[in-house]
Scaffold this motif. Sequence first.
Motif, PDB file in Angstrom:
ATOM      1  N   VAL A   1      -7.436  17.432 -22.358  1.00  0.00           N
ATOM      2  CA  VAL A   1      -6.688  17.279 -21.110  1.00  0.00           C
ATOM      3  C   VAL A   1      -7.300  18.182 -20.049  1.00  0.00           C
ATOM      4  O   VAL A   1      -7.481  19.377 -20.278  1.00  0.00           O
ATOM      5  N   PRO A   2      -7.660  17.642 -18.887  1.00  0.00           N
ATOM      6  CA  PRO A   2      -8.278  18.483 -17.853  1.00  0.00           C
ATOM      7  C   PRO A   2      -7.330  19.564 -17.356  1.00  0.00           C
ATOM      8  O   PRO A   2      -6.117  19.354 -17.265  1.00  0.00           O
ATOM      9  N   THR A   3      -7.893  20.690 -17.018  1.00  0.00           N
ATOM     10  CA  THR A   3      -7.102  21.816 -16.515  1.00  0.00           C
ATOM     11  C   THR A   3      -7.233  21.992 -15.008  1.00  0.00           C
ATOM     12  O   THR A   3      -6.460  22.726 -14.399  1.00  0.00           O
ATOM     13  N   GLY A   4      -8.236  21.342 -14.418  1.00  0.00           N
ATOM     14  CA  GLY A   4      -8.529  21.534 -13.006  1.00  0.00           C
ATOM     15  C   GLY A   4      -9.662  22.507 -12.769  1.00  0.00           C
ATOM     16  O   GLY A   4     -10.112  22.676 -11.634  1.00  0.00           O
ATOM     17  N   ARG A   5     -10.151  23.138 -13.841  1.00  0.00           N
ATOM     18  CA  ARG A   5     -11.280  24.058 -13.713  1.00  0.00           C
ATOM     19  C   ARG A   5     -12.622  23.359 -13.938  1.00  0.00           C
ATOM     20  O   ARG A   5     -13.661  23.893 -13.598  1.00  0.00           O
ATOM     21  N   GLU A   6     -12.599  22.169 -14.545  1.00  0.00           N
ATOM     22  CA  GLU A   6     -13.823  21.437 -14.820  1.00  0.00           C
ATOM     23  C   GLU A   6     -14.464  20.964 -13.510  1.00  0.00           C
ATOM     24  O   GLU A   6     -13.784  20.713 -12.523  1.00  0.00           O
TER      25      GLU A   6
END
Length: 399
Positions: free
Chosen positions: A50-55
């Motif tokens: 699940v993406p965290t927004g840091r990628e």
Amino acid sequence: MTAPTAAPAEAQDTHAHIDPAARLVAAEKVVPVQTRSERPHSFEPADFGVPTGREVNWKHTPVAQLAGLLADVAGDDAAVALDLDAVEAFLVPEEEGAHGQFFRPEDLPSALAWKHAGRLHLRIGADDEVDGPIVLRIDGADAGKRAFGQILIEAMPNSRATVVLDHHGAAQYAQNVEIIARDGSRLTVVSVQRWADEAIHAASHQARVDRDASLTHFVVSFGGGLVRVNPNVELAGSGSEARLYGLSYADAGQHLESQVYLHHKGAHTVGDVLYKGALQGESAHSVWIGDVLIGPDATGTDSYEANRNLVLTEGARADSIPNLEIETGDILGAGHASATGRFDDEQLFYLQARGITEEEARRLVVLGFLSDIVQRLGVPSLEAELLAAIEAELQAVNA
């Protein structure tokens, strides 16, 4: 629509799943992915995490709003309705291995759409020339429900057609669009997002353009709370061409995003990328990331990408990031550009000096700025609708 199928055998053999040890959830232990060509691909949702927004591919996206499209749960068939009668003449039955000839999911919503969506295949027959646009209307029924879509658009050799995907209503919709322009074909694909304000739309468009074929691809986004349409085009054949155009108009609270990837793979290929956006209202946000890769065998390439944004009010923000990789020195030309700003004072002064009011002058500047993209569509009825939509947006900001 038929039931989902597994990934094609060929794709499974040649594209292994991501090593779990290198998943983005363990990014602190690996070198972060920086370029579009290095991004992992997999048909398995679990391989992404699940993406965290840091990628790198999520850091400009409000991932919390996408929560409904990040869970591995089947969608609701009633959440989105497709007007299949309008495209009936071009529908072909489900074929083993038809989907996934080129398409490879590169993020979690795309992998989930691959797993859960039914399959729709539109084919333009060899040597067929379709004069009018083929319009597939897609209507969301409920903003609280999720849906998945998988569409293959295939232009057979030496065919010519325009396909319009026209989105309305509200839903949480993850969509894959695979596009194949075979040898000598001339294909235009237009994706129009006229969603209601509460809609969430995450789409992955992936296209392959074969020898002496051309693809003109449009992303037009006016509505939706969060709309993320990411085109990925590979110029695979010698002499192939791609023209990628975008138009967006973000209002208060809207997030409109496109991450564009153009890969020059064959020799003597031509690419032209131009995205334009206007923004108005508090927290209106647009994101454009343009990546162009000119591969080692893409000799004689001519490529250019540009993004232009016009900020109309305080509180709006446009993120614009062009990237260019060149792996051969034998090219005709390559370049990129990005500009974000407010009204050109000289243009406004020129118009006002000729008796035009400031309000009308601003209207003319915005229309001139955005109509450049609209007039490239080649579909008069849609051009008129979009110009009317721009006028309506301008009236709202002046109200």
